[in-house]
Design an enzyme around this catalytic site. Structure first.
Site, PDB file in Angstrom:
ATOM      1  N   HIS A  31       0.851  -1.181   0.000  1.00 49.81           N
ATOM      2  CA  HIS A  31       0.000   0.000   0.000  1.00 49.81           C
ATOM      3  C   HIS A  31       0.892   1.238   0.000  1.00 49.81           C
ATOM      4  O   HIS A  31       1.880   1.300   0.745  1.00 49.81           O
ATOM      5  CB  HIS A  31      -0.915   0.001   1.220  1.00 49.81           C
ATOM      6  CG  HIS A  31      -1.918   1.108   1.204  1.00 49.81           C
ATOM      7  ND1 HIS A  31      -2.785   1.299   0.148  1.00 49.81           N
ATOM      8  CD2 HIS A  31      -2.192   2.103   2.098  1.00 49.81           C
ATOM      9  CE1 HIS A  31      -3.554   2.352   0.395  1.00 49.81           C
ATOM     10  NE2 HIS A  31      -3.212   2.853   1.564  1.00 49.81           N
ATOM     11  N   HIS A  43      -3.183   8.956   1.104  1.00 47.49           N
ATOM     12  CA  HIS A  43      -3.123   7.738   0.302  1.00 47.49           C
ATOM     13  C   HIS A  43      -4.485   7.450  -0.313  1.00 47.49           C
ATOM     14  O   HIS A  43      -5.510   7.979   0.114  1.00 47.49           O
ATOM     15  CB  HIS A  43      -2.612   6.547   1.124  1.00 47.49           C
ATOM     16  CG  HIS A  43      -3.221   6.401   2.482  1.00 47.49           C
ATOM     17  ND1 HIS A  43      -4.032   5.333   2.830  1.00 47.49           N
ATOM     18  CD2 HIS A  43      -3.145   7.175   3.591  1.00 47.49           C
ATOM     19  CE1 HIS A  43      -4.405   5.445   4.096  1.00 47.49           C
ATOM     20  NE2 HIS A  43      -3.892   6.561   4.584  1.00 47.49           N
ATOM     21  N   CYS A 143      -3.364   2.561  -5.532  1.00 46.45           N
ATOM     22  CA  CYS A 143      -2.638   3.420  -4.600  1.00 46.45           C
ATOM     23  C   CYS A 143      -1.229   3.743  -5.069  1.00 46.45           C
ATOM     24  O   CYS A 143      -0.732   4.864  -4.865  1.00 46.45           O
ATOM     25  CB  CYS A 143      -2.605   2.780  -3.211  1.00 46.45           C
ATOM     26  SG  CYS A 143      -1.808   1.151  -3.152  1.00 46.45           S
TER      27      CYS A 143
END
Length: 235
Positions: A31, A43, A143
């Site tokens: 991530h 994010h 992401c």
């Protein structure tokens, strides 16, 4: 302190504008986000699927509500990491370093100044509902693509690209076996339709993602069943 092999860093090494990431699920994926300073990370998260943190309370530090984690969000570093190691994505690496690195950890591209990355990330966060970066897509708009875009204004995800290549390789490996089996048991017409579908999927990501679902529909059609509550039809 930074581990140049694994990109691991400690929090004291964090600098505003850093592209950081943390692995999830035993390193199966990572991530990514942009550290903007003050223990805050911007994010990008899924925008469509229901969140499964049904019993999670908002974070006492950053007030992030995991029950409504959608689009571009801002959180503390702890919420971003979820107990995993902190790592810094590397920019401007040479070809040898890139080839020796795991996907989703570095790029040969050059980053823009840190303040530019922070401004881009903040601009998307400030857009209505955090959906300014569009709908989340595992293969095309995830992401990592968001973080790389903030740093370079070019949206690309090497881990997604690697996943697509692996998926295509798996399809190619089984292609001839499957086509031969279908031809023997179901005839030339079914073979030709399936071959056309597979060949299209190998060049079109959207078709590739639908390939398995369509094969299941076709198999169910042969037996007159229904798939996911809807009537099925021949390929």
């Amino acid at each position: 302190m930074e581990d140049i092999v694994n990109n691991k860093i400690d929090r004291e090494s964090l600098k505003p504008g850093d592209h950081i990431y943390a692995y999830r699920l035993l390193h199966t994926y990572s991530h990514h986000g942009i550290y903007i300073g003050g223990d805050r990370v911007i994010h990008y998260n899924r925008t469509r699927e229901a969140n499964k943190w049904n019993r999670a309370k908002p974070c006492s530090k950053c007030e992030l509500d995991r029950n409504h984690l959608r689009g571009v969000v801002k959180s503390c570093v702890d919420c971003f990491l979820q107990g995993h190691n902190l790592r810094r994505f590397q920019y401007g690496v040479n070809v040898v370093r890139y080839l020796a690195s795991w996907h989703g950890t570095c790029t040969t591209g050059r980053p823009d100044p840190p303040e530019v990355a922070i401004r881009r990330a903040s601009d998307y966060f400030n857009k209505k509902d955090g959906h300014g970066f569009g709908d989340y897509d595992l293969f095309e708009n995830n992401c990592e693509a968001f973080a790389v875009f903030c740093k370079t204004e070019k949206a690309v995800s090497s881990q997604a690209w690697a996943a697509v290549l692996l998926l295509k390789a798996g399809v190619k490996i089984g292609r001839d076996r499957l086509l031969h089996d279908v031809k023997v048991h179901h005839g030339q017409e079914k073979h030709d339709k399936l071959k056309q579908m597979i060949d299209s999927a190998l060049t079109d990501i959207s078709s590739l993602r639908e390939l398995i679902a369509n094969l299941q529909k076709d198999q169910a059609a042969d037996s007159g069943e229904e798939v996911m509550g809807s009537p099925v039809h021949e390929i």
